[in-house]
Design an enzyme around this catalytic site. Structure first.
Site, PDB file in Angstrom:
ATOM      1  N   LYS A  76       0.886  -1.162   0.000  1.00 54.24           N
ATOM      2  CA  LYS A  76       0.000   0.000   0.000  1.00 54.24           C
ATOM      3  C   LYS A  76       0.930   1.219   0.000  1.00 54.24           C
ATOM      4  O   LYS A  76       1.148   1.868   1.024  1.00 54.24           O
ATOM      5  CB  LYS A  76      -0.934  -0.035   1.211  1.00 54.24           C
ATOM      6  CG  LYS A  76      -2.101   0.923   1.093  1.00 54.24           C
ATOM      7  CD  LYS A  76      -3.177   0.598   2.109  1.00 54.24           C
ATOM      8  CE  LYS A  76      -4.167   1.733   2.260  1.00 54.24           C
ATOM      9  NZ  LYS A  76      -4.947   2.050   1.057  1.00 54.24           N
TER      10      LYS A  76
HETATM   11  N1  PMP Z   1      -7.242  -1.481  -3.386  1.00 48.78           N
HETATM   12  C1  PMP Z   1      -6.778  -0.247  -3.140  1.00 48.78           C
HETATM   13  C2  PMP Z   1      -6.017   0.456  -4.196  1.00 48.78           C
HETATM   14  C3  PMP Z   1      -7.009   0.349  -1.896  1.00 48.78           C
HETATM   15  O1  PMP Z   1      -6.555   1.593  -1.646  1.00 48.78           O
HETATM   16  C4  PMP Z   1      -7.744  -0.333  -0.917  1.00 48.78           C
HETATM   17  C5  PMP Z   1      -8.010   0.310   0.408  1.00 48.78           C
HETATM   18  N2  PMP Z   1      -6.971   0.083   1.319  1.00 48.78           N
HETATM   19  C6  PMP Z   1      -8.210  -1.628  -1.228  1.00 48.78           C
HETATM   20  C7  PMP Z   1      -7.951  -2.163  -2.468  1.00 48.78           C
HETATM   21  C8  PMP Z   1      -8.979  -2.432  -0.209  1.00 48.78           C
HETATM   22  O2  PMP Z   1      -8.134  -2.781   0.833  1.00 48.78           O
HETATM   23  P1  PMP Z   1      -8.689  -2.957   2.314  1.00 48.78           P
HETATM   24  O3  PMP Z   1      -9.907  -3.800   2.214  1.00 48.78           O
HETATM   25  O4  PMP Z   1      -7.590  -3.623   3.027  1.00 48.78           O
HETATM   26  O5  PMP Z   1      -8.998  -1.611   2.821  1.00 48.78           O
END
Ligand code: PMP
Length: 296
Positions: free
Chosen positions: A159
């Protein structure tokens, strides 16, 4: 649109081990994280004053940093404790926590070696990303001309702040065209995800979701897959061609901020907000509020 700018609020932000007044949580303009994208972050949701899966998010922050070749000087347990303290000090009931880590100002050079590592955690009240109406009736996505890069071209498992440049380009274009968000394909032209959430299709009562080999395998995605299995739904994780949207009955997104968000259109193709999406949205809503295991 946010009414109060994020650098001009009351409250406390944790920075490198200290709780500092919100407006004083600053970094130098000559920071590696700003110039070369040496930065990673998290988003954690707070329900009824409790951060949901805070340890998992702290672990992912550490893993993202490692993917970017730096090590956080705080353990997941320490970051979890800080998250809880920041939520408590801010008296956040339904909100969002933003942990962020970045490389410091020792050198302005593409090289990141030897740079200091900084971590901050902020939290604010934030009930929903989209309007109540959009949560009920769904959002509209536009397929973007921008694609998710291949795993050989970018640290797709992290991330990492730098990867969000693609999302910003895609989302700004989608919004300028009157859509709520963008749908990105992967480097092969298969369906990938939205700018901040993962993608699910419902076809003949079964869930279909792309293989997360070129984008973030979201914590919400994994949670929803487990909930679906517990509800007796079949989940197929596979490469999905965009043409398959034509045979999908329902489409929804999952993410910490988006939660289970129905999609009512992708480009000109429209979908109903159907029973499977509603079932999972409700199960997820119960789980995050600690009301059992999400079972109906
Ligand atoms: N893809 C992206 C690009 C994101 O920013 C997020 C949010 N964190 C997600 C998918 C979903 O991840 P999560 O369920 O862990 O928040």
């Amino acid at each position: 649109m946010t009414s109060i700018p994020f650098d001009d609020r009351d409250g406390t932000i944790w920075v490198d081990g200290a709780f500092v007044p919100w407006r004083e949580a600053r970094l130098h303009v000559l920071s590696h994280g700003l110039h070369y994208g040496g930065a990673v972050f998290e988003g954690v949701r707070v329900y009824g004053g409790q951060p949901f899966k805070s340890v998992e998010h702290a672990e992912r922050l550490r893993a993202s940093a490692r993917e970017m070749n730096f090590e956080l000087p705080w353990s997941a347990a320490e970051l979890d404790a800080v998250t809880r303290e920041i939520v408590s000090r801010g008296q956040i009931t339904d909100g969002y926590v933003r942990p962020v880590a970045w490389r410091g100002s020792e050198q302005i050079s593409v090289s990141g070696a030897g740079s200091s590592v900084h971590v901050a955690v902020a939290a604010w009240e934030w009930p929903h990303v989209f309007s109540d109406d959009a949560q009920e009736s769904g959002i509209r996505l536009r397929t973007s001309r921008w694609r998710r890069p291949s795993p050989e071209s970018a640290p797709v498992r992290a991330k990492a702040a730098s990867l969000y440049a693609i999302g910003t380009l895609a989302r700004d274009e989608a919004e300028a065209d009157g859509f709520d968000d963008a749908l990105l394909l992967d480097h092969r032209g298969n369906l990938a995800e939205a700018t901040g959430a993962n993608l699910f299709l419902v076809i003949d009562g079964e869930l279909h979701t792309p293989v997360p080999d070129g984008f973030l395998d979201g914590i919400t995605r994994q949670t929803v897959i487990a909930l679906a299995a517990g509800l007796g739904l079949t989940v197929r994780v596979r490469a999905i061609d965009p043409a398959e949207l034509a045979v999908a009955d329902e489409v929804f997104l999952t993410g910490t901020a988006y939660e289970v968000q129905p999609v009512r259109a992708v480009d000109a193709r429209e979908f109903t907000v159907g029973g499977t999406t509603k079932l999972l949205a409700e199960a997820y809503g119960r789980l995050v509020r600690g009301e059992g295991d999400g079972a109906p």
